[in-house]
Design a protein around this motif. Sequence first.
Motif, PDB file in Angstrom:
ATOM      1  N   GLY A   6       0.827  -1.205   0.000  1.00  0.00           N
ATOM      2  CA  GLY A   6       0.000   0.000   0.000  1.00  0.00           C
ATOM      3  C   GLY A   6       0.858   1.251   0.000  1.00  0.00           C
ATOM      4  O   GLY A   6       2.016   1.235   0.419  1.00  0.00           O
ATOM      5  N   LEU A   7       0.295   2.341  -0.473  1.00  0.00           N
ATOM      6  CA  LEU A   7       1.037   3.593  -0.537  1.00  0.00           C
ATOM      7  C   LEU A   7       1.483   4.052   0.850  1.00  0.00           C
ATOM      8  O   LEU A   7       2.540   4.654   1.006  1.00  0.00           O
ATOM      9  N   GLY A   8       0.669   3.771   1.861  1.00  0.00           N
ATOM     10  CA  GLY A   8       1.016   4.195   3.212  1.00  0.00           C
ATOM     11  C   GLY A   8       2.365   3.648   3.648  1.00  0.00           C
ATOM     12  O   GLY A   8       3.240   4.389   4.108  1.00  0.00           O
TER      13      GLY A   8
ATOM     14  N   LEU B  51       4.623   2.351   1.627  1.00  0.00           N
ATOM     15  CA  LEU B  51       5.653   2.783   0.674  1.00  0.00           C
ATOM     16  C   LEU B  51       6.190   4.162   1.034  1.00  0.00           C
ATOM     17  O   LEU B  51       7.391   4.411   0.982  1.00  0.00           O
TER      18      LEU B  51
END
Lengths: 269, 269
Positions: free
Chosen positions: B225-227, B229
């Motif tokens: 997930g972007l979080g 990353l």
Amino acid sequence: MGAVKSKRMPRAVREQQMLDAAVQTFGQRGYMAASMDEIAELAGVSKPLVYLYLNSKEDLFIACIRREAKALVEAVRAGARPVLPADRQLWAGLTAFFTHTARHPDGWAVLHLQARTHGEVFAAEVAAMRADIVTFVTELILAAAREALPQALGCSPKLSTSLEQGGPPRAGGTPTDPHLPGGEVAGLAEALVGAAEALADWANSTPGVTARQASATLMNFAWAGLGDLMAGRPWSPPDGEGPDTGSGADMEDAGAGAVVHAGRTSPAR
Amino acid sequence: MGAVKSKRMPRAVREQQMLDAAVQTFGQRGYMAASMDEIAELAGVSKPLVYLYLNSKEDLFIACIRREAKALVEAVRAGARPVLPADRQLWAGLTAFFTHTARHPDGWAVLHLQARTHGEVFAAEVAAMRADIVTFVTELILAAAREALPQALGCSPKLSTSLEQGGPPRAGGTPTDPHLPGGEVAGLAEALVGAAEALADWANSTPGVTARQASATLMNFAWAGLGDLMAGRPWSPPDGEGPDTGSGADMEDAGAGAVVHAGRTSPAR
């Protein structure tokens, strides 16, 4: 019908009525099946007037694509809130996107289904809009990545300011964030846009799925990731406010006060 | 050319040669621009023979769509490894998908670009394949969710076994995993497939992006997930083996020994 009435309208208003009728007809019946007779009747004007204003079925369709593309891009840009933390920005952008596609299902069908199914000229129109959105999302991800690591990078988070002002991304070439280099960010933006397109199709074609649910699903997927979801850790906003179980119809302020829990945002079925 | 030689071939072999030539021509030149003359010449047969075997340009195109769709679905199903933990399964499936689309760029262009751009009949063929893949991905996510919470659900992770055997998902209706209810899982599958489609287009049209990089980008996006990353926590396999900086050409065993770090998997540019 309405010939006398329509003569009193300014050309711009009448043209918008024709486009409204055309988007509805193309979106619901498909480009091939839609007839100019049908569109003229729905717009309350004569068929010759439609041809006079929009020239041909092809040109009318292109005018529809351009109008709907512009509206969608504007809605997504208006939804972005660069002053927020990255996750809240994403949530605001996703809710803006899915709210728009849910409220304009015919426009979305024109853009994402009809325009891409009926020839390269129409497909190219949509590809241009899509490229705009990918660029915009790329800038947002870069800005978020920079904000997440300002010390590590030795730079302050300025990109969000340039986005806030509607300006282009900072000059200076490819960013070199060690965690998210340029190529990776471009790929992430493609993934996010592709996922959003697929979910908009799905939401608009699946009874009971609201814009809010589509936003929540993509937020969980894109921000928390499947790894955290599997472990029962969906995304939730930092302010820790309680769950909002609204129906999705009222999403003007969807960026605030929402808790996106997978177990609460899915349709009951 | 090759008239004498081609007469010695069995019909099935010659037909595959025609389809090879057709996929290449449709994929590279587009459906409209591709001519039957060109396809016959590339296949080394006469144009009447192509018509005799495949009937018409439309039927030839549909045969191409069906062959390429079957090959892609088989590659993805063959890549799935239900005995692995969920993240490794996803990694194996993604590498299978992107390896296939990278090795068969013309086939992917036929499926994802040409077939969807030239009318509803062709688009419907691809939609059927896409529905198959979404169903398969939905089953995989459900299986993973069940495995992640066997105690909480009071059931053992059997779905992966039925997938391993190629069987249908267990009867018994909608799963009721409190973390990932059915509607949410369907949405996640749509998001994952949409992201994969967009990334395959991007990888095949962006110089220097390998199948491995596309897989790594989507793995990071979908699993971490972007979080995570943004916080510098990309996905990495549980065995902690060192980074594999292979070019992506040799991905037969891509599910093993790979560390997917955003900073390492992006093209240098």
